[in-house]
Motif scaffolding. Structure first.
Motif, PDB file in Angstrom:
ATOM      1  N   THR A 129       0.831  -1.210   0.000  1.00 13.14           N
ATOM      2  CA  THR A 129       0.000   0.000   0.000  1.00 13.14           C
ATOM      3  C   THR A 129       0.863   1.257   0.000  1.00 13.14           C
ATOM      4  OG1 THR A 129      -0.152  -0.008   2.420  1.00 13.14           O
ATOM      5  CG2 THR A 129      -1.907  -1.138   1.211  1.00 13.14           C
TER       6      THR A 129
ATOM      7  N   THR B 227      -5.935  12.653   3.053  1.00 11.80           N
ATOM      8  CA  THR B 227      -4.989  11.543   3.163  1.00 11.80           C
ATOM      9  C   THR B 227      -5.662  10.298   2.608  1.00 11.80           C
ATOM     10  OG1 THR B 227      -5.714  11.009   5.418  1.00 11.80           O
ATOM     11  CG2 THR B 227      -3.837  12.497   5.187  1.00 11.80           C
TER      12      THR B 227
ATOM     13  N   ALA C  13      -0.086   9.577  -6.186  1.00 12.50           N
ATOM     14  CA  ALA C  13      -0.141   8.117  -6.088  1.00 12.50           C
ATOM     15  C   ALA C  13       0.383   7.463  -7.363  1.00 12.50           C
ATOM     16  CB  ALA C  13      -1.572   7.679  -5.804  1.00 12.50           C
TER      17      ALA C  13
ATOM     18  N   THR D 257      -5.056   5.860   1.376  1.00 14.73           N
ATOM     19  CA  THR D 257      -4.285   4.631   1.260  1.00 14.73           C
ATOM     20  C   THR D 257      -4.667   3.960  -0.046  1.00 14.73           C
ATOM     21  OG1 THR D 257      -4.181   4.302   3.646  1.00 14.73           O
ATOM     22  CG2 THR D 257      -3.777   2.378   2.270  1.00 14.73           C
ATOM     23  N   TYR D 258      -3.662   3.665  -0.867  1.00 13.64           N
ATOM     24  CA  TYR D 258      -3.856   2.974  -2.146  1.00 13.64           C
ATOM     25  C   TYR D 258      -3.223   1.586  -2.068  1.00 13.64           C
ATOM     26  CZ  TYR D 258      -5.106   7.439  -4.351  1.00 13.64           C
ATOM     27  OH  TYR D 258      -5.715   8.612  -4.692  1.00 13.64           O
ATOM     28  N   GLU D 259      -3.909   0.601  -2.627  1.00 16.00           N
ATOM     29  CA  GLU D 259      -3.295  -0.722  -2.781  1.00 16.00           C
ATOM     30  C   GLU D 259      -2.650  -0.782  -4.153  1.00 16.00           C
ATOM     31  OE1 GLU D 259      -4.423  -5.484  -3.008  1.00 16.00           O
ATOM     32  OE2 GLU D 259      -5.926  -4.036  -2.318  1.00 16.00           O
TER      33      GLU D 259
ATOM     34  N   ASN E  23       0.582   5.131   1.485  1.00 17.56           N
ATOM     35  CA  ASN E  23      -0.118   6.062   2.361  1.00 17.56           C
ATOM     36  C   ASN E  23       0.344   7.473   2.023  1.00 17.56           C
ATOM     37  OD1 ASN E  23      -1.449   3.984   3.894  1.00 17.56           O
ATOM     38  ND2 ASN E  23       0.530   3.575   4.862  1.00 17.56           N
TER      39      ASN E  23
ATOM     40  N   SER F  65      -0.629  11.917   1.334  1.00 14.91           N
ATOM     41  CA  SER F  65      -1.431  13.082   1.701  1.00 14.91           C
ATOM     42  C   SER F  65      -1.238  14.164   0.646  1.00 14.91           C
ATOM     43  CB  SER F  65      -1.040  13.609   3.087  1.00 14.91           C
ATOM     44  OG  SER F  65       0.313  14.047   3.090  1.00 14.91           O
TER      45      SER F  65
ATOM     46  N   SER G 212      -8.765   3.786   1.302  1.00 16.40           N
ATOM     47  CA  SER G 212      -9.412   4.720   2.224  1.00 16.40           C
ATOM     48  C   SER G 212      -9.069   6.148   1.822  1.00 16.40           C
ATOM     49  CB  SER G 212      -8.980   4.456   3.671  1.00 16.40           C
ATOM     50  OG  SER G 212      -7.594   4.725   3.832  1.00 16.40           O
TER      51      SER G 212
END
Length: 250
Positions: free
Chosen positions: A44, A243, A185, A245-247, A46, A48, A201
Protein backbone atom coordinates in the motif's frame (compact mmCIF):
# COMPACT_ATOMS: atom_id res chain seq x y z
CA UNK A 1 0.35 -38.91 45.90
CA UNK A 2 -2.52 -36.40 46.09
CA UNK A 3 -0.35 -33.63 44.60
CA UNK A 4 0.61 -35.83 41.64
CA UNK A 5 -3.04 -36.54 40.90
CA UNK A 6 -3.92 -32.81 40.96
CA UNK A 7 -1.10 -31.93 38.57
CA UNK A 8 -2.18 -34.67 36.21
CA UNK A 9 -5.74 -33.40 36.29
CA UNK A 10 -4.58 -29.81 35.58
CA UNK A 11 -2.45 -31.01 32.68
CA UNK A 12 -5.38 -32.93 31.25
CA UNK A 13 -7.61 -29.85 31.55
CA UNK A 14 -5.06 -27.65 29.77
CA UNK A 15 -4.71 -30.17 27.00
CA UNK A 16 -8.47 -30.30 26.58
CA UNK A 17 -8.72 -26.50 26.43
CA UNK A 18 -5.96 -26.29 23.84
CA UNK A 19 -7.70 -28.94 21.78
CA UNK A 20 -10.96 -27.01 21.94
CA UNK A 21 -9.27 -23.79 20.80
CA UNK A 22 -7.60 -25.55 17.89
CA UNK A 23 -10.92 -27.06 16.89
CA UNK A 24 -12.60 -23.64 17.03
CA UNK A 25 -9.92 -22.08 14.84
CA UNK A 26 -10.18 -24.94 12.37
CA UNK A 27 -13.94 -24.39 12.20
CA UNK A 28 -13.58 -20.73 11.17
CA UNK A 29 -14.44 -19.88 7.53
CA UNK A 30 -11.50 -19.86 5.18
CA UNK A 31 -11.90 -16.14 4.36
CA UNK A 32 -11.75 -15.21 8.07
CA UNK A 33 -8.38 -16.93 8.39
CA UNK A 34 -6.95 -15.57 5.17
CA UNK A 35 -8.06 -11.92 5.59
CA UNK A 36 -5.20 -10.88 7.93
CA UNK A 37 -2.70 -12.68 5.73
CA UNK A 38 -4.07 -10.98 2.65
CA UNK A 39 -3.89 -7.57 4.32
CA UNK A 40 -0.34 -8.26 5.38
CA UNK A 41 0.68 -9.33 1.88
CA UNK A 42 -0.88 -6.26 0.23
CA UNK A 43 1.47 -3.42 -0.75
CA UNK A 44 0.00 0.00 0.00
CA UNK A 45 0.87 3.65 -0.41
CA UNK A 46 -0.12 6.06 2.36
CA UNK A 47 -0.17 9.58 0.94
CA UNK A 48 -1.43 13.08 1.70
CA UNK A 49 -2.18 16.13 -0.43
CA UNK A 50 -4.15 19.36 -0.31
CA UNK A 51 -6.25 21.52 -2.55
CA UNK A 52 -6.60 25.27 -2.29
CA UNK A 53 -8.85 27.87 -3.85
CA UNK A 54 -8.86 31.65 -3.49
CA UNK A 55 -12.09 33.58 -3.19
CA UNK A 56 -13.18 37.16 -2.49
CA UNK A 57 -14.89 37.39 0.92
CA UNK A 58 -18.47 38.58 1.19
CA UNK A 59 -18.77 38.79 4.99
CA UNK A 60 -16.97 40.77 7.69
CA UNK A 61 -17.12 40.22 11.45
CA UNK A 62 -16.15 43.08 13.76
CA UNK A 63 -15.93 43.40 17.53
CA UNK A 64 -16.78 46.84 18.90
CA UNK A 65 -17.72 48.22 22.26
CA UNK A 66 -18.43 51.06 24.64
CA UNK A 67 -16.49 51.81 27.82
CA UNK A 68 -17.74 54.31 30.39
CA UNK A 69 -16.49 55.53 33.79
CA UNK A 70 -18.59 56.83 36.68
CA UNK A 71 -18.38 57.26 40.48
CA UNK A 72 -20.76 54.34 41.10
CA UNK A 73 -21.37 51.02 39.38
CA UNK A 74 -24.99 51.92 38.69
CA UNK A 75 -24.04 55.18 37.03
CA UNK A 76 -21.37 53.46 34.96
CA UNK A 77 -23.87 50.86 33.72
CA UNK A 78 -26.58 53.44 33.06
CA UNK A 79 -24.25 55.66 31.06
CA UNK A 80 -22.89 52.67 29.20
CA UNK A 81 -26.36 51.44 28.27
CA UNK A 82 -27.39 54.85 26.95
CA UNK A 83 -24.26 55.10 24.82
CA UNK A 84 -24.55 51.52 23.55
CA UNK A 85 -28.19 52.11 22.56
CA UNK A 86 -27.00 54.91 20.31
CA UNK A 87 -24.40 52.59 18.76
CA UNK A 88 -27.02 49.88 18.13
CA UNK A 89 -29.34 52.49 16.56
CA UNK A 90 -26.51 53.58 14.26
CA UNK A 91 -25.93 49.95 13.25
CA UNK A 92 -29.59 49.49 12.36
CA UNK A 93 -29.57 52.74 10.39
CA UNK A 94 -26.54 51.42 8.50
CA UNK A 95 -28.53 48.34 7.49
CA UNK A 96 -27.24 45.81 10.04
CA UNK A 97 -29.98 43.33 10.97
CA UNK A 98 -30.76 42.22 14.51
CA UNK A 99 -29.54 38.68 13.75
CA UNK A 100 -26.09 40.10 12.97
CA UNK A 101 -25.58 41.86 16.33
CA UNK A 102 -24.59 39.75 19.34
CA UNK A 103 -23.43 40.81 22.79
CA UNK A 104 -20.07 39.18 23.49
CA UNK A 105 -19.17 40.79 26.83
CA UNK A 106 -20.65 42.96 29.58
CA UNK A 107 -18.52 43.92 32.58
CA UNK A 108 -18.37 46.44 35.41
CA UNK A 109 -15.20 46.73 37.46
CA UNK A 110 -14.01 48.95 40.31
CA UNK A 111 -11.17 51.32 39.54
CA UNK A 112 -8.45 51.98 42.11
CA UNK A 113 -5.71 54.56 42.56
CA UNK A 114 -2.44 53.13 43.77
CA UNK A 115 0.05 55.24 45.68
CA UNK A 116 3.34 54.17 47.21
CA UNK A 117 3.01 52.88 50.77
CA UNK A 118 -0.73 53.55 50.70
CA UNK A 119 -3.67 51.16 50.47
CA UNK A 120 -5.55 51.24 47.17
CA UNK A 121 -8.25 53.90 46.97
CA UNK A 122 -11.49 53.32 45.12
CA UNK A 123 -11.73 55.84 42.30
CA UNK A 124 -15.00 54.82 40.68
CA UNK A 125 -16.27 52.12 38.35
CA UNK A 126 -15.80 51.25 34.72
CA UNK A 127 -18.46 49.51 32.63
CA UNK A 128 -17.81 47.94 29.26
CA UNK A 129 -20.17 46.42 26.73
CA UNK A 130 -18.80 44.51 23.77
CA UNK A 131 -20.79 43.36 20.74
CA UNK A 132 -19.87 41.34 17.68
CA UNK A 133 -21.45 42.37 14.40
CA UNK A 134 -21.54 40.84 10.95
CA UNK A 135 -21.55 43.05 7.87
CA UNK A 136 -22.88 41.30 4.76
CA UNK A 137 -22.45 44.24 2.37
CA UNK A 138 -18.72 44.93 2.35
CA UNK A 139 -19.18 48.06 0.25
CA UNK A 140 -20.68 49.66 3.38
CA UNK A 141 -18.13 48.30 5.84
CA UNK A 142 -16.12 51.48 6.30
CA UNK A 143 -19.25 53.60 6.61
CA UNK A 144 -20.67 51.23 9.21
CA UNK A 145 -17.53 51.40 11.34
CA UNK A 146 -17.48 55.19 11.13
CA UNK A 147 -21.15 55.38 12.08
CA UNK A 148 -20.61 53.35 15.25
CA UNK A 149 -17.66 55.49 16.32
CA UNK A 150 -19.62 58.67 15.69
CA UNK A 151 -22.49 57.25 17.72
CA UNK A 152 -20.26 56.58 20.73
CA UNK A 153 -18.31 53.34 20.22
CA UNK A 154 -15.05 53.78 22.10
CA UNK A 155 -13.15 50.89 20.56
CA UNK A 156 -13.24 48.70 17.48
CA UNK A 157 -11.40 45.42 17.91
CA UNK A 158 -10.42 42.64 15.55
CA UNK A 159 -11.97 42.28 12.13
CA UNK A 160 -12.18 39.06 10.16
CA UNK A 161 -13.41 38.34 6.66
CA UNK A 162 -15.32 35.26 5.66
CA UNK A 163 -17.86 33.68 3.37
CA UNK A 164 -21.58 33.53 3.86
CA UNK A 165 -21.67 30.21 2.03
CA UNK A 166 -18.28 28.45 1.78
CA UNK A 167 -19.63 25.23 0.20
CA UNK A 168 -18.69 26.04 -3.41
CA UNK A 169 -15.16 27.13 -2.46
CA UNK A 170 -14.67 24.00 -0.32
CA UNK A 171 -15.87 21.73 -3.12
CA UNK A 172 -13.43 23.35 -5.56
CA UNK A 173 -10.61 22.79 -3.06
CA UNK A 174 -11.71 19.16 -2.62
CA UNK A 175 -11.48 18.53 -6.36
CA UNK A 176 -7.98 20.02 -6.46
CA UNK A 177 -6.95 17.94 -3.43
CA UNK A 178 -8.14 14.66 -4.96
CA UNK A 179 -6.44 15.46 -8.28
CA UNK A 180 -3.18 16.19 -6.48
CA UNK A 181 -3.51 13.02 -4.43
CA UNK A 182 -4.20 10.86 -7.47
CA UNK A 183 -1.27 12.35 -9.36
CA UNK A 184 1.04 11.72 -6.41
CA UNK A 185 -0.14 8.12 -6.09
CA UNK A 186 0.44 7.43 -9.77
CA UNK A 187 3.89 8.99 -9.57
CA UNK A 188 4.96 6.87 -6.60
CA UNK A 189 3.52 3.71 -8.14
CA UNK A 190 5.28 4.32 -11.44
CA UNK A 191 8.58 5.17 -9.74
CA UNK A 192 8.53 1.93 -7.73
CA UNK A 193 7.39 -0.32 -10.56
CA UNK A 194 3.84 -0.83 -9.31
CA UNK A 195 0.34 -0.16 -10.59
CA UNK A 196 -2.55 1.19 -8.55
CA UNK A 197 -5.11 -1.51 -7.85
CA UNK A 198 -7.69 0.39 -5.81
CA UNK A 199 -8.30 3.20 -3.37
CA UNK A 200 -8.55 1.66 0.10
CA UNK A 201 -9.41 4.72 2.22
CA UNK A 202 -9.78 8.48 1.90
CA UNK A 203 -9.90 10.99 4.77
CA UNK A 204 -10.44 14.74 4.80
CA UNK A 205 -9.08 17.42 7.09
CA UNK A 206 -8.89 21.19 7.15
CA UNK A 207 -11.54 23.35 5.52
CA UNK A 208 -12.71 26.94 5.42
CA UNK A 209 -11.76 29.11 8.38
CA UNK A 210 -11.96 32.91 8.34
CA UNK A 211 -8.70 34.53 9.31
CA UNK A 212 -8.77 37.57 11.63
CA UNK A 213 -6.92 40.65 10.51
CA UNK A 214 -5.46 43.32 12.81
CA UNK A 215 -7.34 46.58 13.02
CA UNK A 216 -6.41 49.72 14.98
CA UNK A 217 -8.43 50.80 17.99
CA UNK A 218 -10.42 53.96 17.57
CA UNK A 219 -10.05 56.75 20.10
CA UNK A 220 -13.10 57.82 22.07
CA UNK A 221 -14.16 60.77 19.97
CA UNK A 222 -16.68 61.64 17.29
CA UNK A 223 -15.09 62.06 13.91
CA UNK A 224 -16.24 64.22 11.06
CA UNK A 225 -15.00 63.04 7.68
CA UNK A 226 -16.09 63.12 4.09
CA UNK A 227 -14.80 59.67 3.22
CA UNK A 228 -15.35 56.40 5.11
CA UNK A 229 -12.46 54.51 6.63
CA UNK A 230 -10.71 52.46 3.93
CA UNK A 231 -10.89 48.74 4.70
CA UNK A 232 -9.54 46.24 2.17
CA UNK A 233 -11.04 42.74 2.21
CA UNK A 234 -8.44 41.10 -0.03
CA UNK A 235 -9.06 37.42 -0.70
CA UNK A 236 -9.41 34.24 1.31
CA UNK A 237 -7.67 30.90 0.89
CA UNK A 238 -9.88 27.88 1.36
CA UNK A 239 -7.81 24.74 1.88
CA UNK A 240 -8.80 21.08 2.12
CA UNK A 241 -6.30 18.43 3.27
CA UNK A 242 -6.78 14.77 2.33
CA UNK A 243 -4.99 11.54 3.16
CA UNK A 244 -5.47 8.21 1.42
CA UNK A 245 -4.28 4.63 1.26
CA UNK A 246 -3.86 2.97 -2.15
CA UNK A 247 -3.30 -0.72 -2.78
CA UNK A 248 -0.70 -1.37 -5.48
CA UNK A 249 0.56 -4.48 -7.23
CA UNK A 250 3.23 -5.47 -9.73
Amino acid sequence: MTAKISRSAAAAASAALAGALLAAVAALPAHAQSAPDAAFRATTLNLSAFGETKVVPDLATISLGVTTDAPTAAQALTGNAAQMNKVIAALKKAGIEDRDVQTSGLNVNPQYVYEQNQPPKLNGYQASNQVTIRVRDLSKLGQTVDATVSAGATNVGGISFGLQNPDAAEDAARLDAVKALQAKAELYARATGYKIVRLVSLNEGGGYQPMPQPMPMYAMAKREMSDSSPIAAGELKVRIDVTATYEVAK
